[in-house]
Design a protein around this motif. Structure first.
Motif, PDB file in Angstrom:
ATOM      1  N   GLY A   1      29.705  90.029  71.887  1.00 29.26           N
ATOM      2  CA  GLY A   1      30.050  88.840  72.680  1.00 29.26           C
ATOM      3  C   GLY A   1      31.309  89.031  73.520  1.00 29.26           C
ATOM      4  O   GLY A   1      31.533  88.288  74.480  1.00 29.26           O
TER       5      GLY A   1
ATOM      6  N   SER B   1      33.296  90.685  76.357  1.00 32.40           N
ATOM      7  CA  SER B   1      32.928  91.482  77.535  1.00 32.40           C
ATOM      8  C   SER B   1      34.053  92.432  77.958  1.00 32.40           C
ATOM      9  O   SER B   1      33.774  93.525  78.429  1.00 32.40           O
ATOM     10  N   SER B   2      35.299  92.016  77.824  1.00 31.46           N
ATOM     11  CA  SER B   2      36.390  92.953  78.120  1.00 31.46           C
ATOM     12  C   SER B   2      37.678  92.493  77.449  1.00 31.46           C
ATOM     13  O   SER B   2      37.824  91.313  77.109  1.00 31.46           O
TER      14      SER B   2
ATOM     15  N   HIS C   1      38.084  88.527  77.193  1.00 32.32           N
ATOM     16  CA  HIS C   1      37.069  87.822  77.982  1.00 32.32           C
ATOM     17  C   HIS C   1      35.780  87.771  77.171  1.00 32.32           C
ATOM     18  O   HIS C   1      35.344  88.783  76.622  1.00 32.32           O
ATOM     19  N   VAL C   2      35.211  86.574  77.105  1.00 30.54           N
ATOM     20  CA  VAL C   2      34.026  86.365  76.271  1.00 30.54           C
ATOM     21  C   VAL C   2      32.858  85.976  77.173  1.00 30.54           C
ATOM     22  O   VAL C   2      33.016  85.158  78.090  1.00 30.54           O
ATOM     23  N   SER C   3      31.681  86.584  76.926  1.00 37.90           N
ATOM     24  CA  SER C   3      30.526  86.324  77.805  1.00 37.90           C
ATOM     25  C   SER C   3      30.057  84.883  77.684  1.00 37.90           C
ATOM     26  O   SER C   3      29.771  84.227  78.679  1.00 37.90           O
ATOM     27  N   ASN C   4      29.950  84.396  76.459  1.00 38.35           N
ATOM     28  CA  ASN C   4      29.433  83.046  76.244  1.00 38.35           C
ATOM     29  C   ASN C   4      30.543  82.175  75.634  1.00 38.35           C
ATOM     30  O   ASN C   4      31.013  82.434  74.529  1.00 38.35           O
TER      31      ASN C   4
END
Lengths: 358, 95
Positions: free
Chosen positions: A61, A63-64, A178-181
């Motif tokens: 989950g 992303s970076s 940074h989180v995708s969802n």
């Protein structure tokens, strides 16, 4: 009526200012980092090893992960505290000039530019000790309307900041995740805490909630200032409720003697109180609006400024919450009406002869 | 002019002024929307987390980043000595 209007104006100014700052915080901090990871040591925020980023990145989950470099600088020359940030970005709307493109350059907040009497292309010299010092060319100055966010900022190149603060090579101030969802942020925060028990993850919703609390009219900043005028009003209303003048009592006695019923006297006093409180309420609200939104809450500035050398000029956006207007109405008009009617009722139910002779 | 007429005229004027200010507020909010968008851009690109209002101490400069007891952690049983500490309440709900 003048005092009544001033009390309403003070209370309403405070509500207008806090509501405006709260709404602005809600509007702008929805773009704040989704998740920030700090490292705690001995109960204090400490530098975090950049190596933590690798394991955090492996959590599903995420992303970076990006290290963030920033710190505080106390300026002996001016007595001000600056916030130094290292960010390499291309362009921003609210900057006169450009952003630093490499080492030796910086963009500064309007407050820093003003206290250091610095303009574009001037040199900003910062020094902690003879070994830790830096000279930066000012290539950009943040505009005055961004001052509430940028007043004390010095944005510089990462290498300049790392050298200036003598940060160890593999350490950063904190990490941005940074989180995708967005719905997974609390779970990811929990996993980070489990993998690295010495860390403290701060989510975006917590940042927003902090500002909800700071600018909530029932706590923090508002309560500190709210309580003074409210107590003043309570004394004002109490004074009115406990002491009817001899003239007022005599007036009620005469009205009763010429045939007025108690209900008629109460109606008269109700409308008299209503006329005074409505006029004061409307006048106070108008004065509050002018004070906060045309004069930037100038009367509150000395209180809010405290010991800050760098204090941004307030130019609040007039977000008005009708609920708060009703709160002020009920906190001021209703007690005032009650405090005029109750003593009148006491006088009106007494024998007119006794009232006139007293 | 009888006093009631003066009163009603005064109230009418105040209501007109309030209506004007309300319209002015809505107009200003719309006019300053671009400013809010630019501030969002600032927050996003510079990764900002707090308002630069109270710069005197780190827990008032960055209330969302400070821990709840940082006001008192300079030495054991130290008092919070910055005036802004009485205005910015401790955050709740964070770890």
């Amino acid at each position: 009526m003048f005092i009544y209007s001033i009390i309403v104006a003070t209370l309403t100014s405070l509500l207008f200012l806090t509501q405006s700052l709260k709404k602005e915080a809600m509007d702008v901090f929805i773009e704040a980092p989704e998740l920030i990871v700090q490292r705690m040591s001995a109960g204090r925020h400490d530098l975090i090893p950049v190596g933590y980023a690798e394991k955090i990145l492996s959590i599903p989950g995420v992303s970076s992960v990006e290290p963030r470099y920033w710190g505080y600088y106390y300026d002996n020359l001016t007595g001000g505290n600056y916030t130094l940030i290292a960010r390499n970005i291309d362009a921003l709307h609210m900057v006169k000039g450009t952003l630093p493109k490499g080492p030796g350059e910086c963009a500064i907040g309007k407050g820093v530019a003003d206290v250091r009497l610095t303009d574009l292309n001037d040199v900003l010299f910062l020094s902690i000790n003879p070994q830790q010092k830096v000279s930066l060319k000012v290539v950009g100055i943040f505009t005055a309307d961004s001052a509430i966010l940028t007043n004390d900022l010095v944005v510089m190149d990462k290498n300049d900041l790392v050298n200036f603060f003598a940060l160890p090579k593999d350490m950063a101030t904190d990490l941005i995740v940074h989180v995708s969802n967005a719905s997974e942020v609390p779970t990811i925060a929990m996993k980070i805490r489990r993998d690295y028990p010495d860390t403290r993850p701060i989510t975006r919703s917590e940042i927003v909630r902090t500002y909800e609390n700071v600018f909530n009219w029932r706590g923090g900043m508002a309560l500190t200032m709210f309580i003074g005028p409210l107590l003043a009003f309570a004394i004002f209303a109490w004074d009115k409720a406990t002491g009817m003048s001899a003239g007022e009592r005599q007036e009620i006695g005469i009205l009763k003697a010429i045939g007025w019923e108690t209900t008629d006297v109460l109606k008269l006093k109700f409308w008299e109180g209503m006329a005074i409180s409505l006029t004061s309420f409307l006048t106070g609200s108008i004065l509050a609006y002018i004070h906060v939104f045309y004069f930037g809450a100038a009367l509150f500035a000395p209180v809010l400024k405290g010991w800050s050398v760098l204090f941004p000029p307030f130019n609040p956006i007039p977000y008005i919450d009708l609920y708060q207007i009703f709160v002020i109405f009920f906190l001021t008009v209703i007690p005032y009406l009650a405090s005029t009617i109750i003593p009148s009722w006491k006088a009106a139910v007494t024998d007119p002869d006794t009232v006139m002779r007293s | 002019m009888i006093k009631s007429k003066i009163f009603f005229s005064f109230i009418a004027i105040e209501i007109i002024v309030i209506a004007f200010l309300y319209t002015d507020a809505n107009h200003t909010i719309a006019a300053r929307n671009a400013e809010v968008q630019s501030k969002r851009e600032l927050v996003r690109k510079l990764s900002l987390t707090d308002f630069a209002v109270f710069t005197e101490a780190r827990y008032t400069r960055h209330p969302s980043q400070a821990d709840t007891f940082s006001a008192f952690q300079d030495f054991p049983s130290s008092m919070d000595h910055f005036p802004a500490g009485s205005i910015v309440g401790p955050q709740r709900g964070n770890n």
